[in-house]
Scaffold this motif. Structure first.
Motif, PDB file in Angstrom:
ATOM      1  N   TYR A 185       0.844  -1.196   0.000  1.00  0.00           N
ATOM      2  CA  TYR A 185       0.000   0.000   0.000  1.00  0.00           C
ATOM      3  C   TYR A 185       0.879   1.246   0.000  1.00  0.00           C
ATOM      4  CZ  TYR A 185      -3.690   3.283   1.287  1.00  0.00           C
ATOM      5  OH  TYR A 185      -4.574   4.330   1.297  1.00  0.00           O
ATOM      6  N   ARG A 186       0.433   2.289  -0.684  1.00  0.00           N
ATOM      7  CA  ARG A 186       1.203   3.522  -0.755  1.00  0.00           C
ATOM      8  C   ARG A 186       0.326   4.725  -0.395  1.00  0.00           C
ATOM      9  NH1 ARG A 186       4.453   0.394  -0.432  1.00  0.00           N
ATOM     10  NH2 ARG A 186       6.239  -0.117  -1.796  1.00  0.00           N
ATOM     11  N   TYR A 187       0.714   5.431   0.647  1.00  0.00           N
ATOM     12  CA  TYR A 187       0.036   6.677   0.995  1.00  0.00           C
ATOM     13  C   TYR A 187       0.323   7.774  -0.024  1.00  0.00           C
ATOM     14  CZ  TYR A 187      -1.322   4.828   5.563  1.00  0.00           C
ATOM     15  OH  TYR A 187      -1.916   4.085   6.565  1.00  0.00           O
ATOM     16  N   THR A 188       1.374   7.601  -0.788  1.00  0.00           N
ATOM     17  CA  THR A 188       1.712   8.578  -1.828  1.00  0.00           C
ATOM     18  C   THR A 188       0.959   8.320  -3.125  1.00  0.00           C
ATOM     19  OG1 THR A 188       3.654   7.208  -2.300  1.00  0.00           O
ATOM     20  CG2 THR A 188       4.000   9.169  -0.930  1.00  0.00           C
ATOM     21  N   SER A 189       0.125   7.277  -3.173  1.00  0.00           N
ATOM     22  CA  SER A 189      -0.666   6.986  -4.372  1.00  0.00           C
ATOM     23  C   SER A 189      -1.934   7.820  -4.375  1.00  0.00           C
ATOM     24  CB  SER A 189      -1.027   5.496  -4.407  1.00  0.00           C
ATOM     25  OG  SER A 189      -1.951   5.196  -3.358  1.00  0.00           O
ATOM     26  N   ALA A 190      -2.666   7.773  -5.484  1.00  0.00           N
ATOM     27  CA  ALA A 190      -3.947   8.477  -5.567  1.00  0.00           C
ATOM     28  C   ALA A 190      -4.924   7.953  -4.520  1.00  0.00           C
ATOM     29  CB  ALA A 190      -4.530   8.313  -6.968  1.00  0.00           C
ATOM     30  N   ALA A 191      -4.879   6.646  -4.267  1.00  0.00           N
ATOM     31  CA  ALA A 191      -5.764   6.057  -3.265  1.00  0.00           C
ATOM     32  C   ALA A 191      -5.373   6.487  -1.861  1.00  0.00           C
ATOM     33  CB  ALA A 191      -5.745   4.536  -3.373  1.00  0.00           C
ATOM     34  N   GLY A 192      -4.090   6.707  -1.650  1.00  0.00           N
ATOM     35  CA  GLY A 192      -3.608   7.071  -0.316  1.00  0.00           C
ATOM     36  C   GLY A 192      -3.748   8.539   0.020  1.00  0.00           C
ATOM     37  N   GLU A 205       8.425   6.018   1.257  1.00  0.00           N
ATOM     38  CA  GLU A 205       7.783   5.648  -0.007  1.00  0.00           C
ATOM     39  C   GLU A 205       8.424   6.378  -1.174  1.00  0.00           C
ATOM     40  OE1 GLU A 205       3.569   6.065   0.068  1.00  0.00           O
ATOM     41  OE2 GLU A 205       3.302   4.833   1.880  1.00  0.00           O
ATOM     42  N   ARG A 206       8.703   7.656  -1.003  1.00  0.00           N
ATOM     43  CA  ARG A 206       9.296   8.425  -2.085  1.00  0.00           C
ATOM     44  C   ARG A 206      10.726   7.961  -2.383  1.00  0.00           C
ATOM     45  NH1 ARG A 206       6.744  13.007   1.038  1.00  0.00           N
ATOM     46  NH2 ARG A 206       4.775  13.436  -0.056  1.00  0.00           N
TER      47      ARG A 206
END
Length: 293
Positions: free
Chosen positions: A220-227, A287-288
Motif C-alpha cells: 500500500y502507498r500513501y503517496t498513491s492516488a488512493a492514499g 515511499e518516495r
C-alpha cells in the motif's frame, strides 16, 4: 479502594473471564499480538466516574453517567467476558450498559462489540463509515490494511453519530470527534469527568482517542492516488487533536499515548498527534525513496 477492587477482580475474573466454548461471538481471533494486547490487568478508576476495564495492551473505558453505563471500545471477540468481569469487579451490573462507543472498524477494537451488545442489550455507536464496517464485520475496500484480510462478528444494533454530535446520558455529555486516517471511519470520544462536592469540586476533560498510526498492509502507498485522501484525513485529525481540551488521554492501544494505561501530562493530545505526524512523515519519505515495501 484499590485493594478492594483488586480483591474483587481476582474473585470475579477467576470464574467469569473465559469465553464460552462454541460461542460464535467470542470465538478467539488468533492475532499475532493477541496475548500481549489482552494481558490481564485489574480495572482502574481514572477520575470521577471514568474507569478503565480493558487490558495491558488494549484500552476499554467505562463511564458511569448516573443513569446508565457507557463502554468505549470492545477489543477482540475473546475479550468480551473479561471486560464484563472487570465491570462487575467495580461493582457495576453489565446490564446497565446502555451504549458502547466504537473507535474504528478493525477486529482488535470492534471484534468484541457484537458479544458485548448481545450480553448487555446496549446499542453500539459509531461513525457512518465505521458503522458500515461493523455491520459487515470486515474492513472497508479502501482500508490501508485490507490486504491483511480477516473478519469479526458483525454488529446489528447500531446508532450512527457524526463528528461534533453529543451523546447525553445521565450527567455526562460525550462528544464524537471524527479522527480519520488509520481508517476513514475512525472516531474519538471526549467527555468531562468530575469529582468532589461544591467548593472542592474538580473536573477534567477526558479523551479516548482512536488509533492514529499510519500503518498498512505491504504494497500500500500513501503517496498513491488512493492514499492521498488518507494523508489529508490524518492532517485534519491532527488539527482536531491539537485543539481538543485534554486533561487525560486514553488511546485505543495505550502504548501509543504514553508509558502507562493513560496519559495525564499537559499537552498529551498534542503529543499524540505529533507522534503520528512524525510517523506519517517518515512513511511518506520512505515511499518516495523506495525503501518501504
Amino acid at each position: 479502594m484499590k485493594a478492594l477492587i483488586l480483591a474483587l477482580w481476582v474473585i470475579v475474573t477467576a470464574s467469569a473471564a473465559e469465553p464460552v466454548a462454541g460461542d460464535p461471538l467470542t470465538r478467539p481471533i488468533a492475532a499475532e499480538r493477541a496475548k500481549q494486547w489482552l494481558a490481564p490487568v485489574p480495572p482502574e478508576k481514572i477520575f470521577g466516574t471514568t474507569y478503565l476495564v480493558g487490558f495491558g495492551g488494549m484500552s476499554v473505558a467505562l463511564i458511569d453517567t448516573g443513569d446508565g453505563l457507557v463502554l468505549v471500545d470492545g477489543a477482540l471477540p475473546q475479550a468480551a467476558p473479561a471486560i464484563l468481569a472487570n465491570v462487575r469487579a467495580l461493582g457495576f451490573d453489565p446490564k446497565d450498559i446502555k451504549y458502547i462507543l466504537s473507535t474504528e472498524p478493525h477486529f482488535d477494537h470492534a471484534g468484541g462489540l457484537a458479544a458485548l451488545a448481545r450480553d448487555t442489550g446496549a446499542t453500539v455507536v459509531a461513525s457512518a463509515r465505521g458503522a458500515e464496517g461493523l455491520r459487515a464485520g470486515a474492513m472497508a475496500a479502501d482500508d490501508p490494511q485490507l490486504a491483511y484480510g480477516g473478519s469479526w462478528p458483525a454488529v446489528t444494533r447500531l446508532r450512527v453519530m457524526q463528528g461534533g454530535e453529543v451523546l447525553k446520558l445521565g450527567t455526562v455529555a460525550i462528544t464524537a470527534l471524527a479522527t480519520p486516517g488509520h481508517t476513514m471511519g475512525s472516531m474519538s470520544w471526549s467527555w468531562q469527568a468530575c469529582e468532589g462536592e461544591d467548593g472542592g469540586r474538580a473536573c477534567k476533560a477526558i479523551v479516548f482517542a482512536s488509533s492514529l498510526n499510519p500503518v498498512s498492509a505491504p504494497g500500500y502507498r500513501y503517496t498513491s492516488a488512493a492514499g492521498a485522501p488518507f494523508v489529508a484525513a490524518f492532517e485534519a485529525s491532527y488539527a482536531a487533536m491539537d485543539a481538543l481540551p485534554c486533561d487525560v488521554l486514553m488511546s485505543a492501544h495505550p502504548d501509543n499515548a504514553g508509558s502507562g494505561r493513560y496519559n495525564d501530562t499537559p499537552g498529551a493530545c498534542r503529543a499524540y498527534a505529533d507522534r503520528s505526524r512524525g510517523l506519517l512523515a517518515t512513511r511518506l519519505a520512505g515511499e518516495r525513496a523506495g525503501t518501504v515495501k
